[in-house]
Design a protein around this motif. Structure first.
Motif, PDB file in Angstrom:
ATOM      1  N   VAL A 155      -4.450   6.645  13.324  1.00 33.33           N
ATOM      2  CA  VAL A 155      -4.893   6.154  12.112  1.00 33.33           C
ATOM      3  C   VAL A 155      -6.021   5.461  12.374  1.00 33.33           C
ATOM      4  CG1 VAL A 155      -4.572   4.587  10.208  1.00 33.33           C
ATOM      5  CG2 VAL A 155      -2.831   6.452  10.921  1.00 33.33           C
ATOM      6  N   LEU A 156      -6.014   4.259  13.508  1.00 36.71           N
ATOM      7  CA  LEU A 156      -7.043   3.315  13.885  1.00 36.71           C
ATOM      8  C   LEU A 156      -8.496   3.954  14.106  1.00 36.71           C
ATOM      9  CD1 LEU A 156      -4.959   0.683  15.534  1.00 36.71           C
ATOM     10  CD2 LEU A 156      -5.813   0.584  13.126  1.00 36.71           C
ATOM     11  N   ALA A 157      -8.100   5.084  14.954  1.00 39.57           N
ATOM     12  CA  ALA A 157      -9.371   5.801  15.512  1.00 39.57           C
ATOM     13  C   ALA A 157     -10.225   6.140  14.270  1.00 39.57           C
ATOM     14  CB  ALA A 157      -8.892   7.018  16.241  1.00 39.57           C
ATOM     15  N   VAL A 158      -9.618   6.870  13.268  1.00 37.43           N
ATOM     16  CA  VAL A 158     -10.177   7.231  11.966  1.00 37.43           C
ATOM     17  C   VAL A 158     -10.708   6.372  11.153  1.00 37.43           C
ATOM     18  CG1 VAL A 158      -9.927   8.372   9.650  1.00 37.43           C
ATOM     19  CG2 VAL A 158      -8.819   9.581  11.696  1.00 37.43           C
ATOM     20  N   LEU A 159     -10.194   5.034  11.193  1.00 37.37           N
ATOM     21  CA  LEU A 159     -10.466   3.705  10.515  1.00 37.37           C
ATOM     22  C   LEU A 159     -11.834   3.283  11.239  1.00 37.37           C
ATOM     23  CD1 LEU A 159      -7.336   2.167   9.187  1.00 37.37           C
ATOM     24  CD2 LEU A 159      -8.904   3.760   7.738  1.00 37.37           C
ATOM     25  N   ARG A 176      -6.540  20.761  15.460  1.00 33.38           N
ATOM     26  CA  ARG A 176      -6.295  21.360  16.884  1.00 33.38           C
ATOM     27  C   ARG A 176      -7.612  22.323  17.049  1.00 33.38           C
ATOM     28  NH1 ARG A 176      -1.568  20.578  19.559  1.00 33.38           N
ATOM     29  NH2 ARG A 176      -0.049  19.692  17.980  1.00 33.38           N
ATOM     30  N   SER A 177      -8.176  21.988  18.054  1.00 30.29           N
ATOM     31  CA  SER A 177      -9.438  22.681  18.401  1.00 30.29           C
ATOM     32  C   SER A 177      -8.754  24.266  18.800  1.00 30.29           C
ATOM     33  CB  SER A 177     -10.216  22.190  19.714  1.00 30.29           C
ATOM     34  OG  SER A 177      -9.506  22.291  20.503  1.00 30.29           O
ATOM     35  N   ARG A 178      -9.792  25.228  18.834  1.00 28.40           N
ATOM     36  CA  ARG A 178      -9.592  26.436  19.344  1.00 28.40           C
ATOM     37  C   ARG A 178      -9.608  26.651  20.928  1.00 28.40           C
ATOM     38  NH1 ARG A 178      -8.839  30.028  15.463  1.00 28.40           N
ATOM     39  NH2 ARG A 178     -10.047  29.856  13.325  1.00 28.40           N
ATOM     40  N   PRO A 179      -8.737  27.560  21.531  1.00 26.94           N
ATOM     41  CA  PRO A 179      -7.721  28.121  20.885  1.00 26.94           C
ATOM     42  C   PRO A 179      -6.528  27.009  20.555  1.00 26.94           C
ATOM     43  CG  PRO A 179      -7.667  28.177  23.368  1.00 26.94           C
ATOM     44  CD  PRO A 179      -8.915  27.489  23.076  1.00 26.94           C
ATOM     45  N   ILE A 180      -5.638  27.450  19.759  1.00 26.27           N
ATOM     46  CA  ILE A 180      -4.557  26.531  19.073  1.00 26.27           C
ATOM     47  C   ILE A 180      -4.060  25.949  20.576  1.00 26.27           C
ATOM     48  CG2 ILE A 180      -2.575  26.427  17.810  1.00 26.27           C
ATOM     49  CD1 ILE A 180      -3.900  28.530  16.136  1.00 26.27           C
ATOM     50  N   GLY A 181      -3.447  24.678  20.464  1.00 24.20           N
ATOM     51  CA  GLY A 181      -2.788  23.947  21.455  1.00 24.20           C
ATOM     52  C   GLY A 181      -3.639  23.188  22.433  1.00 24.20           C
ATOM     53  N   MET A 182      -5.118  23.273  22.172  1.00 23.52           N
ATOM     54  CA  MET A 182      -5.814  22.526  23.004  1.00 23.52           C
ATOM     55  C   MET A 182      -6.088  21.146  22.414  1.00 23.52           C
ATOM     56  SD  MET A 182      -6.472  24.779  25.450  1.00 23.52           S
ATOM     57  CE  MET A 182      -7.971  24.042  26.201  1.00 23.52           C
ATOM     58  N   ARG A 183      -7.094  20.598  22.430  1.00 23.60           N
ATOM     59  CA  ARG A 183      -7.569  19.290  22.167  1.00 23.60           C
ATOM     60  C   ARG A 183      -7.037  18.928  20.758  1.00 23.60           C
ATOM     61  NH1 ARG A 183     -13.135  15.684  22.666  1.00 23.60           N
ATOM     62  NH2 ARG A 183     -12.373  13.650  21.947  1.00 23.60           N
ATOM     63  N   VAL A 184      -6.328  17.729  20.498  1.00 23.09           N
ATOM     64  CA  VAL A 184      -6.128  17.497  19.029  1.00 23.09           C
ATOM     65  C   VAL A 184      -6.984  16.314  18.741  1.00 23.09           C
ATOM     66  CG1 VAL A 184      -4.333  16.604  17.462  1.00 23.09           C
ATOM     67  CG2 VAL A 184      -3.674  18.251  19.316  1.00 23.09           C
ATOM     68  N   ARG A 185      -7.508  16.158  17.442  1.00 23.38           N
ATOM     69  CA  ARG A 185      -8.288  15.218  17.003  1.00 23.38           C
ATOM     70  C   ARG A 185      -7.848  14.589  15.666  1.00 23.38           C
ATOM     71  NH1 ARG A 185     -11.958  18.876  18.670  1.00 23.38           N
ATOM     72  NH2 ARG A 185     -13.572  18.212  20.480  1.00 23.38           N
ATOM     73  N   PRO A 186      -7.644  13.269  15.510  1.00 27.11           N
ATOM     74  CA  PRO A 186      -7.368  12.918  14.004  1.00 27.11           C
ATOM     75  C   PRO A 186      -8.534  12.846  13.180  1.00 27.11           C
ATOM     76  CG  PRO A 186      -7.636  10.966  15.732  1.00 27.11           C
ATOM     77  CD  PRO A 186      -7.825  12.374  16.543  1.00 27.11           C
ATOM     78  N   ALA A 187      -8.363  13.462  12.140  1.00 27.09           N
ATOM     79  CA  ALA A 187      -9.403  13.997  11.155  1.00 27.09           C
ATOM     80  C   ALA A 187      -9.686  13.148   9.927  1.00 27.09           C
ATOM     81  CB  ALA A 187      -9.525  15.528  10.837  1.00 27.09           C
ATOM     82  N   GLY A 188      -8.354  12.508   9.610  1.00 28.85           N
ATOM     83  CA  GLY A 188      -8.277  11.935   8.115  1.00 28.85           C
ATOM     84  C   GLY A 188      -7.101  11.000   8.122  1.00 28.85           C
ATOM     85  N   VAL A 189      -7.211  10.270   7.156  1.00 36.02           N
ATOM     86  CA  VAL A 189      -5.827   9.298   6.891  1.00 36.02           C
ATOM     87  C   VAL A 189      -5.709   8.990   5.552  1.00 36.02           C
ATOM     88  CG1 VAL A 189      -5.921   8.351   9.076  1.00 36.02           C
ATOM     89  CG2 VAL A 189      -7.287   6.967   7.221  1.00 36.02           C
TER      90      VAL A 189
END
Length: 225
Positions: A21-25, A61-74
């Motif tokens: 959450v803090l990363a998005v904010l 999650r970026s492609r392919p699924i299971g790779m990097r996960v990015r917080p996108a919204g809160v």
């Protein structure tokens, strides 16, 4: 809307989630908007133990699924907020037929806000929809009947259009000051959750299916009658 298995929304229950959450904010409220000096002020660690508010975070999650996960919204939901304190903001009513005071007397209010999507994901409507789906499911299950929110009139990334055209929020007042460091006028809006549910159901559009397809029958029954 087609389901996107790469987009997931979860309620924040631990410090790992709080950091997302803090990363998005930090990316939006601090660096981009300059509405806060420190994102920690919006979500101190002590708030993890509170039962009167909930934070939700969407991860992509970026492609392919299971790779990097990015917080996108809160988004944050505050249950039974001190609505009377809004009077200190100096409301200018927009709709004399719907006053906040009248709404309070016969409703259970939850304030939904701190709605933020990082710039790279703003064109993906599913991110905003996933936030609303997670928040609405918990809000309805707790027995709340209305959402109250503020948006900034001059914010180029305001969720005003999404809230009014898609969800059905109704603008009721404006005010000039608030908690965040922004000079823009605030627009206060209200959403009757039962009315929104029934309107979306009549339309039979993607938003209704997306929001409610995973609800148990008991949750639907709360808003049908």
């Amino acid at each position: 809307m087609r389901q996107d298995e790469r987009v997931t929304a979860t309620r924040v229950i631990d410090d790992e989630g709080r950091q997302r959450v803090l990363a998005v904010l930090q990316a939006t409220y601090q660096r981009e908007k300059r509405w806060v000096a420190d994102p920690e002020s919006q979500f101190p660690s002590a708030d993890l133990a509170r039962d009167d508010l909930s934070w939700f975070v969407v991860d992509v999650r970026s492609r392919p699924i299971g790779m990097r996960v990015r917080p996108a919204g809160v988004v944050r939901v505050v249950y039974d907020p001190p609505v009377e304190a809004y009077a200190a903001y100096g409301f200018a009513p927009l709709d004399p037929s719907l006053t906040i005071e009248d709404m309070i007397r016969g409703s259970r209010i939850a304030e939904i806000g701190r709605f933020a999507v990082v710039p790279r994901f703003r064109r993906r409507l599913v991110v905003a929809a996933a936030l609303m789906r997670a928040a609405a499911a918990e809000t309805v299950s707790r027995g709340y009947t209305h959402y109250l929110t503020d948006v900034f009139e001059d914010d180029p990334h305001s969720p005003y259009g999404f809230h009014t055209r898609v969800m059905g929020f109704h603008p009721v007042a404006t005010h000039e000051v608030g908690e965040l460091a922004c000079s823009s006028r605030r627009i206060t809006m209200v959403l009757d959750l039962k009315a929104a549910y029934q309107r979306l159901k009549r339309r039979g559009n993607w938003m209704f299916r997306y929001l409610t397809s995973q609800w148990p029958d008991a949750l639907h029954q709360r808003l049908v009658a």
